[in-house]
Design a protein around this motif. Sequence first.
Motif, PDB file in Angstrom:
ATOM      1  N   THR A  27      67.818 -27.642 -11.178  1.00  0.00           N
ATOM      2  CA  THR A  27      66.460 -28.157 -10.836  1.00  0.00           C
ATOM      3  C   THR A  27      65.921 -26.987 -10.166  1.00  0.00           C
ATOM      4  N   ALA A  28      64.419 -26.779 -10.859  1.00  0.00           N
ATOM      5  CA  ALA A  28      63.883 -25.465 -10.372  1.00  0.00           C
ATOM      6  C   ALA A  28      62.274 -25.864 -10.370  1.00  0.00           C
ATOM      7  N   ALA A  29      61.755 -25.307  -9.408  1.00  0.00           N
ATOM      8  CA  ALA A  29      60.021 -24.993  -9.468  1.00  0.00           C
ATOM      9  C   ALA A  29      59.702 -23.650  -9.590  1.00  0.00           C
ATOM     10  N   PHE A  30      58.751 -23.506 -10.611  1.00  0.00           N
ATOM     11  CA  PHE A  30      58.491 -22.513 -11.217  1.00  0.00           C
ATOM     12  C   PHE A  30      56.993 -22.240 -11.207  1.00  0.00           C
ATOM     13  N   ILE A  31      56.655 -20.883 -11.433  1.00  0.00           N
ATOM     14  CA  ILE A  31      54.888 -20.985 -11.736  1.00  0.00           C
ATOM     15  C   ILE A  31      54.759 -20.284 -13.257  1.00  0.00           C
ATOM     16  N   ARG A  32      53.928 -21.056 -13.924  1.00  0.00           N
ATOM     17  CA  ARG A  32      53.682 -20.460 -15.271  1.00  0.00           C
ATOM     18  C   ARG A  32      52.159 -20.675 -15.363  1.00  0.00           C
ATOM     19  N   ASP A  33      51.685 -19.648 -15.855  1.00  0.00           N
ATOM     20  CA  ASP A  33      50.000 -19.404 -15.978  1.00  0.00           C
ATOM     21  C   ASP A  33      49.352 -20.047 -14.762  1.00  0.00           C
ATOM     22  N   HIS A  34      50.104 -19.663 -13.641  1.00  0.00           N
ATOM     23  CA  HIS A  34      49.410 -19.942 -12.392  1.00  0.00           C
ATOM     24  C   HIS A  34      49.493 -21.354 -11.655  1.00  0.00           C
ATOM     25  N   GLN A  35      50.406 -22.254 -12.697  1.00  0.00           N
ATOM     26  CA  GLN A  35      50.288 -23.651 -12.333  1.00  0.00           C
ATOM     27  C   GLN A  35      51.927 -23.846 -11.859  1.00  0.00           C
ATOM     28  N   LEU A  36      51.940 -24.918 -11.105  1.00  0.00           N
ATOM     29  CA  LEU A  36      53.135 -25.285 -10.444  1.00  0.00           C
ATOM     30  C   LEU A  36      53.879 -26.067 -11.856  1.00  0.00           C
ATOM     31  N   TRP A  37      55.169 -25.926 -12.116  1.00  0.00           N
ATOM     32  CA  TRP A  37      55.943 -26.548 -12.996  1.00  0.00           C
ATOM     33  C   TRP A  37      57.265 -26.865 -12.122  1.00  0.00           C
ATOM     34  N   ILE A  38      58.049 -27.859 -12.688  1.00  0.00           N
ATOM     35  CA  ILE A  38      59.453 -28.004 -12.613  1.00  0.00           C
ATOM     36  C   ILE A  38      60.239 -28.183 -13.749  1.00  0.00           C
ATOM     37  N   LYS A  39      61.520 -27.662 -13.815  1.00  0.00           N
ATOM     38  CA  LYS A  39      62.356 -28.229 -14.831  1.00  0.00           C
ATOM     39  C   LYS A  39      63.609 -28.623 -14.237  1.00  0.00           C
ATOM     40  N   GLN A  40      64.068 -29.982 -14.851  1.00  0.00           N
ATOM     41  CA  GLN A  40      65.395 -30.453 -14.442  1.00  0.00           C
ATOM     42  C   GLN A  40      66.054 -30.588 -15.720  1.00  0.00           C
ATOM     43  N   LEU A  47      53.097 -29.703 -13.003  1.00  0.00           N
ATOM     44  CA  LEU A  47      52.784 -30.767 -11.837  1.00  0.00           C
ATOM     45  C   LEU A  47      51.149 -30.160 -11.535  1.00  0.00           C
ATOM     46  N   THR A  48      50.733 -29.225 -11.640  1.00  0.00           N
ATOM     47  CA  THR A  48      49.137 -28.923 -11.361  1.00  0.00           C
ATOM     48  C   THR A  48      48.424 -28.623 -12.472  1.00  0.00           C
ATOM     49  N   LYS A  49      47.120 -28.452 -12.231  1.00  0.00           N
ATOM     50  CA  LYS A  49      45.983 -28.097 -13.302  1.00  0.00           C
ATOM     51  C   LYS A  49      45.059 -27.301 -12.591  1.00  0.00           C
ATOM     52  N   ASP A  50      44.194 -26.453 -13.137  1.00  0.00           N
ATOM     53  CA  ASP A  50      43.240 -25.751 -12.541  1.00  0.00           C
ATOM     54  C   ASP A  50      43.422 -25.337 -10.993  1.00  0.00           C
ATOM     55  N   ALA A  51      44.742 -24.667 -10.863  1.00  0.00           N
ATOM     56  CA  ALA A  51      44.921 -24.093  -9.436  1.00  0.00           C
ATOM     57  C   ALA A  51      45.411 -22.855  -9.569  1.00  0.00           C
ATOM     58  N   TYR A  52      45.605 -22.132  -8.571  1.00  0.00           N
ATOM     59  CA  TYR A  52      46.225 -20.866  -8.386  1.00  0.00           C
ATOM     60  C   TYR A  52      47.508 -20.752  -7.585  1.00  0.00           C
ATOM     61  N   VAL A  53      48.668 -21.128  -7.975  1.00  0.00           N
ATOM     62  CA  VAL A  53      49.851 -21.677  -7.227  1.00  0.00           C
ATOM     63  C   VAL A  53      50.620 -20.367  -6.692  1.00  0.00           C
ATOM     64  N   ARG A  54      51.049 -20.222  -5.576  1.00  0.00           N
ATOM     65  CA  ARG A  54      51.707 -19.305  -4.883  1.00  0.00           C
ATOM     66  C   ARG A  54      52.926 -20.232  -4.040  1.00  0.00           C
ATOM     67  N   SER A  55      54.326 -19.394  -3.770  1.00  0.00           N
ATOM     68  CA  SER A  55      55.059 -19.635  -2.906  1.00  0.00           C
ATOM     69  C   SER A  55      55.459 -21.024  -2.990  1.00  0.00           C
ATOM     70  N   PRO A  56      56.169 -21.623  -3.958  1.00  0.00           N
ATOM     71  CA  PRO A  56      56.719 -22.904  -3.923  1.00  0.00           C
ATOM     72  C   PRO A  56      57.870 -23.297  -3.084  1.00  0.00           C
ATOM     73  N   LYS A  57      58.236 -24.293  -2.300  1.00  0.00           N
ATOM     74  CA  LYS A  57      59.327 -24.413  -1.429  1.00  0.00           C
ATOM     75  C   LYS A  57      59.703 -25.870  -1.489  1.00  0.00           C
ATOM     76  N   TRP A  58      60.914 -26.028  -1.629  1.00  0.00           N
ATOM     77  CA  TRP A  58      61.486 -27.319  -1.654  1.00  0.00           C
ATOM     78  C   TRP A  58      61.907 -27.907  -0.188  1.00  0.00           C
ATOM     79  N   SER A  59      61.634 -28.998   0.032  1.00  0.00           N
ATOM     80  CA  SER A  59      61.908 -29.729   1.224  1.00  0.00           C
ATOM     81  C   SER A  59      63.572 -29.804   1.012  1.00  0.00           C
ATOM     82  N   TYR A  60      64.064 -29.987   2.475  1.00  0.00           N
ATOM     83  CA  TYR A  60      65.680 -30.063   2.639  1.00  0.00           C
ATOM     84  C   TYR A  60      66.103 -31.115   1.671  1.00  0.00           C
ATOM     85  N   ASP A  61      65.540 -32.257   1.213  1.00  0.00           N
ATOM     86  CA  ASP A  61      66.384 -33.257   0.489  1.00  0.00           C
ATOM     87  C   ASP A  61      65.791 -33.108  -1.080  1.00  0.00           C
TER      88      ASP A  61
END
Length: 407
Positions: A27-40, A47-61
């Motif tokens: 399971t990973a969070a990643f950035i593609r075309d500046h948007q936030l995605w996940i893959k499981q 997960l996002t549209k019309d954003a410029y995402v940086r530095s995704p970080k998972w909470s402990y759980d």
Amino acid sequence: MKIRLLLFLMIFLGFHAGITSAESPLTAAFIRDHQLWIKQGDKEVQLTKDAYVRSPKWSYDGHFIAYTDGEESGERSELYIYDMEKRESFQHYPHVNTFSFKWSPVRNQLAYTDGTLLNITREKNGRPQGFENVSLGVSSFEWTPNGKEFIVSAESSLTPAGWEPIHLFKVASDANLSQDKIHPFYTIQTNESDLFAIYANDFKWSYDGKWLSMIAIPTASWSNDSNSLCVIDNQGRQFQKVGNMLGFGDWVKWAPASNQLAYISGEGRFFVKDKKTAIADMPAIKNEKVYTPEGYVDLDLEWLSPNEVIVARAKENLEWNEGPVPSMYTALYVIDIGSSIQKQITFPKKGQLDRNPLLVGDQLTWMRRSSEYRPGEVWVKDGVNGEEYVWLKNIEEAPVFYKKRGN
């Protein structure tokens, strides 16, 4: 009848054990075309549209992903949180501008700096909502392993007599600006001949929480070429400089089951030479050993096991001295730190480079690119001997894997 029942229980328990011991899907969070995605597993979701995402970080759980949404220039960097259960992004408080934020290691609580003010989120209906002030004058910070305190660094000030020392403090997470809950932890004495720095950053705890590493960073132009890797014990009594390195936090990693610190040593902002993998033993930085052969550079590292380290390695380029900086076409190697036996384990094609090795459970992952500045792919294989395959395509930086506690 008893025999049938016994056979049924044996089959059921064996089947159940097989399910629980099977390798969990990545399971990973990643950035593609500046948007936030996940893959499981095999499923990708944007997960996002019309954003410029940086530095995704998972909470402990794994319930939340914190990230910033801003502008390409980096002038605006607002903090957002994605709720995996409700499948929506939200802000715990409107228009929080930050570049430094970290989840608690024990709860879904987020700490972040707003300028030099350290804040933590409150909780409402199981989600981070609102905030409380913790401490003023903070340049960088790290949670303690128990999630009850912070180690914070205050940036040095320039006086007519020169730069002041760097002050580290231990701050209770519920300090709420109270001086009674903020205590000196250590004062780093600096000088231009040995350890010159104006603040400390990239704090990392050893596996047992007994040691804390940090990168002591000098003024901007100097820091591009050399910073000081330092360690201190959790009582704030034993402090020592380990060596010189560039300011990349991913180039410093503690061993998974011992107080050994692996890092890429060397000075100079260009990757063409003088970047060597070294491993130092605590507590007295004894028996430090360099593992990179002459004529090569290492540009990333990861612990594969308590006795093995993965590095991204390329041949030095001593011919270059001006013009565009050449790409260093790295492949992954595994080093047995006991025997010093080393072998190549990935074989990118000509014009490709392998970087960002990361162990997730028993699976080794890495980024493969045709250029350091182009989107790439994430490759995966089981350990060093498994069959490798592409898991993610067309992503801008290494993904952030959700790793269960203890992995």
